[in-house]
Write a protein that holds these residues in place. Structure first.
Motif, PDB file in Angstrom:
ATOM      1  N   ARG A  12     -36.360  21.612 -15.808  1.00  0.00           N
ATOM      2  CA  ARG A  12     -37.952  21.725 -14.831  1.00  0.00           C
ATOM      3  C   ARG A  12     -38.092  21.519 -13.714  1.00  0.00           C
ATOM      4  N   ARG A  13     -39.352  21.978 -12.905  1.00  0.00           N
ATOM      5  CA  ARG A  13     -39.814  22.244 -11.702  1.00  0.00           C
ATOM      6  C   ARG A  13     -39.831  20.137 -11.214  1.00  0.00           C
ATOM      7  N   GLY A  14     -40.124  19.586 -11.581  1.00  0.00           N
ATOM      8  CA  GLY A  14     -39.542  18.235 -10.942  1.00  0.00           C
ATOM      9  C   GLY A  14     -38.752  17.692 -11.430  1.00  0.00           C
ATOM     10  N   ASP A  15     -38.660  15.888 -11.591  1.00  0.00           N
ATOM     11  CA  ASP A  15     -37.456  14.582 -11.999  1.00  0.00           C
ATOM     12  C   ASP A  15     -36.765  14.802 -13.580  1.00  0.00           C
ATOM     13  N   PRO A  16     -35.780  15.342 -13.660  1.00  0.00           N
ATOM     14  CA  PRO A  16     -36.070  15.425 -15.392  1.00  0.00           C
ATOM     15  C   PRO A  16     -36.372  14.033 -16.183  1.00  0.00           C
ATOM     16  N   VAL A  17     -37.083  14.222 -17.628  1.00  0.00           N
ATOM     17  CA  VAL A  17     -37.643  13.491 -18.408  1.00  0.00           C
ATOM     18  C   VAL A  17     -36.550  12.360 -19.177  1.00  0.00           C
ATOM     19  N   ILE A  18     -36.644  11.182 -18.572  1.00  0.00           N
ATOM     20  CA  ILE A  18     -35.345  10.533 -19.264  1.00  0.00           C
ATOM     21  C   ILE A  18     -36.168   8.693 -19.485  1.00  0.00           C
ATOM     22  N   GLY A  19     -35.994   8.320 -20.418  1.00  0.00           N
ATOM     23  CA  GLY A  19     -36.426   7.126 -21.138  1.00  0.00           C
ATOM     24  C   GLY A  19     -37.608   7.141 -22.656  1.00  0.00           C
ATOM     25  N   LEU A  20     -38.574   6.285 -22.139  1.00  0.00           N
ATOM     26  CA  LEU A  20     -39.269   6.428 -23.935  1.00  0.00           C
ATOM     27  C   LEU A  20     -40.417   6.796 -23.481  1.00  0.00           C
ATOM     28  N   GLU A  21     -41.364   8.132 -23.441  1.00  0.00           N
ATOM     29  CA  GLU A  21     -42.043   8.725 -23.449  1.00  0.00           C
ATOM     30  C   GLU A  21     -43.090   8.919 -23.692  1.00  0.00           C
ATOM     31  N   ARG A  22     -44.430   8.810 -23.277  1.00  0.00           N
ATOM     32  CA  ARG A  22     -46.012   8.785 -24.097  1.00  0.00           C
ATOM     33  C   ARG A  22     -45.463  10.288 -24.917  1.00  0.00           C
ATOM     34  N   TYR A  23     -46.106  11.023 -26.358  1.00  0.00           N
ATOM     35  CA  TYR A  23     -46.758  12.042 -26.706  1.00  0.00           C
ATOM     36  C   TYR A  23     -48.126  11.837 -27.734  1.00  0.00           C
ATOM     37  N   ASP A  24     -48.333  12.746 -27.334  1.00  0.00           N
ATOM     38  CA  ASP A  24     -49.975  13.626 -28.564  1.00  0.00           C
ATOM     39  C   ASP A  24     -49.024  14.637 -29.586  1.00  0.00           C
ATOM     40  N   LEU A  25     -48.904  14.157 -30.941  1.00  0.00           N
ATOM     41  CA  LEU A  25     -48.756  14.215 -32.036  1.00  0.00           C
ATOM     42  C   LEU A  25     -49.921  15.415 -32.365  1.00  0.00           C
ATOM     43  N   LEU A  26     -50.462  16.453 -33.027  1.00  0.00           N
ATOM     44  CA  LEU A  26     -51.619  16.931 -33.211  1.00  0.00           C
ATOM     45  C   LEU A  26     -51.548  17.408 -34.069  1.00  0.00           C
ATOM     46  N   ASN A  27     -52.774  17.538 -35.003  1.00  0.00           N
ATOM     47  CA  ASN A  27     -53.232  17.972 -36.195  1.00  0.00           C
ATOM     48  C   ASN A  27     -53.404  19.103 -36.546  1.00  0.00           C
ATOM     49  N   LYS A  28     -53.301  19.651 -37.568  1.00  0.00           N
ATOM     50  CA  LYS A  28     -53.940  20.833 -37.065  1.00  0.00           C
ATOM     51  C   LYS A  28     -55.405  21.085 -36.233  1.00  0.00           C
ATOM     52  N   ASP A  29     -56.092  20.485 -37.513  1.00  0.00           N
ATOM     53  CA  ASP A  29     -57.493  20.482 -35.511  1.00  0.00           C
ATOM     54  C   ASP A  29     -57.627  20.391 -34.642  1.00  0.00           C
ATOM     55  N   GLY A  30     -56.377  19.645 -33.771  1.00  0.00           N
ATOM     56  CA  GLY A  30     -56.022  19.411 -32.600  1.00  0.00           C
ATOM     57  C   GLY A  30     -56.340  17.950 -32.141  1.00  0.00           C
ATOM     58  N   GLU A  31     -56.790  16.920 -32.996  1.00  0.00           N
ATOM     59  CA  GLU A  31     -56.786  15.860 -33.120  1.00  0.00           C
ATOM     60  C   GLU A  31     -55.444  14.942 -32.876  1.00  0.00           C
ATOM     61  N   ALA A  32     -55.749  14.683 -32.084  1.00  0.00           N
ATOM     62  CA  ALA A  32     -54.209  13.713 -31.183  1.00  0.00           C
ATOM     63  C   ALA A  32     -54.176  12.347 -31.688  1.00  0.00           C
ATOM     64  N   ALA A  33     -52.733  11.834 -31.371  1.00  0.00           N
ATOM     65  CA  ALA A  33     -51.921  10.435 -31.890  1.00  0.00           C
ATOM     66  C   ALA A  33     -51.674  10.351 -31.656  1.00  0.00           C
ATOM     67  N   PRO A  34     -51.425   8.851 -30.112  1.00  0.00           N
ATOM     68  CA  PRO A  34     -50.643   8.727 -29.418  1.00  0.00           C
ATOM     69  C   PRO A  34     -49.276   7.949 -30.380  1.00  0.00           C
ATOM     70  N   LEU A  35     -47.973   8.843 -29.818  1.00  0.00           N
ATOM     71  CA  LEU A  35     -46.496   8.815 -30.307  1.00  0.00           C
ATOM     72  C   LEU A  35     -45.977   8.021 -28.971  1.00  0.00           C
ATOM     73  N   SER A  36     -44.800   7.518 -29.403  1.00  0.00           N
ATOM     74  CA  SER A  36     -43.443   7.262 -28.391  1.00  0.00           C
ATOM     75  C   SER A  36     -42.215   7.733 -28.602  1.00  0.00           C
ATOM     76  N   LEU A  37     -41.674   8.310 -28.368  1.00  0.00           N
ATOM     77  CA  LEU A  37     -40.539   8.841 -28.307  1.00  0.00           C
ATOM     78  C   LEU A  37     -39.430   8.580 -27.270  1.00  0.00           C
ATOM     79  N   HIS A  38     -37.949   8.754 -27.464  1.00  0.00           N
ATOM     80  CA  HIS A  38     -37.270   8.432 -26.839  1.00  0.00           C
ATOM     81  C   HIS A  38     -36.765  10.452 -25.889  1.00  0.00           C
ATOM     82  N   ALA A  39     -36.533  10.211 -24.942  1.00  0.00           N
ATOM     83  CA  ALA A  39     -36.565  11.279 -24.016  1.00  0.00           C
ATOM     84  C   ALA A  39     -35.499  11.793 -22.899  1.00  0.00           C
TER      85      ALA A  39
END
Length: 234
Positions: A116-143
């Motif tokens: 990574r060019r910046g700091d490492p990604v550590i903690g509970l992060e927010r992600y967008d889970l994409l369906n087949k149509d590209g629609e996004a659902a928010p999701l938090s996961l540890h990283a």
């Protein structure tokens, strides 16, 4: 959710810090529980110790765990694992990759991984889970990652993204799926892991916000529930 009647092989690419073994199951068990502890059959292989399956057909599904190692290290076992992944992908086996597993799967199939060019990604992060149509659902996961996929293999489709990691989840038709974050990590394990490294390989100014991020339950059950759909398993 479980892969009823299927045999799962866990390719363990690292182990947790010794101080955490008494309180937590190791990474192979975490990954086994993610895909469904019963009634599947599982075998674990410590590939980071050069313990490999004899044949890619020894399991129906291969799960590649996270690791403290980097896929960029160039160790002999890493190159051997890439070859195993390529052979498994060319066979009828399914593959699930997590963190290190996500990165080495992409690297083995023609993608590029970089620091990574910046700091490492550590903690509970927010992600967008994409369906087949590209629609996004928010999701938090540890990283917890210092490296990440910078170029995805041509055959991969992005199924999860975030502000810090565009290729956070990749789907290879119904043959393989992988995630940069750690859906197998419990909140307590993530807290203990950050705490044990704070000031000991992890700067306090990174550890403090990482600990502060652990304020809600991660959406690991969402990933676990979708694995069968991603891999087209009835």
């Amino acid at each position: 959710m479980s892969f009823h009647g299927l045999k799962v092989g866990i390719l363990q690419t690292g182990t947790m810090p010794d101080a955490l073994h008494r309180a937590h199951s190791d990474y192979d068990i975490m990954c086994r529980d993610l895909v469904g502890a019963s009634p599947i059959t599982t075998d674990s292989y410590r590939v980071f110790d050069n313990e490999f399956p004899e044949d890619v057909r020894d399991a129906d599904i291969w799960v590649i765990t996270g690791s403290r190692f980097s896929v960029l290290d160039g160790d002999e076992w890493i190159a051997r694992l890439e070859g195993f992944i390529q052979a498994a992908y060319a066979s009828d086996s399914k593959i699930v990759g997590i963190c290190f597993g996500h990165q080495i799967l992409a690297q083995a199939l023609g993608g590029q991984v970089a620091k990574r060019r910046g700091d490492p990604v550590i903690g509970l992060e927010r992600y967008d889970l994409l369906n087949k149509d590209g629609e996004a659902a928010p999701l938090s996961l540890h990283a917890w990652h210092f490296d990440q996929v910078e170029t995805a293999p041509a055959q991969a489709r992005v199924i999860m993204t975030s502000k810090d990691c565009h290729y956070a989840g990749l789907l290879y038709a119904d043959r393989a799926v992988s995630f940069q974050p750690h859906p197998e990590f419990s909140s307590q394990y993530m807290r203990d892991l950050i705490t044990i490294y704070a000031g000991n390989g992890l700067a306090h100014d990174l550890a403090r916000p990482a600990l502060a991020s652990l304020t809600s339950t991660p959406g690991s059950d969402v990933i676990a529930a979708k694995l069968k759909d991603y891999l087209n398993i009835a």
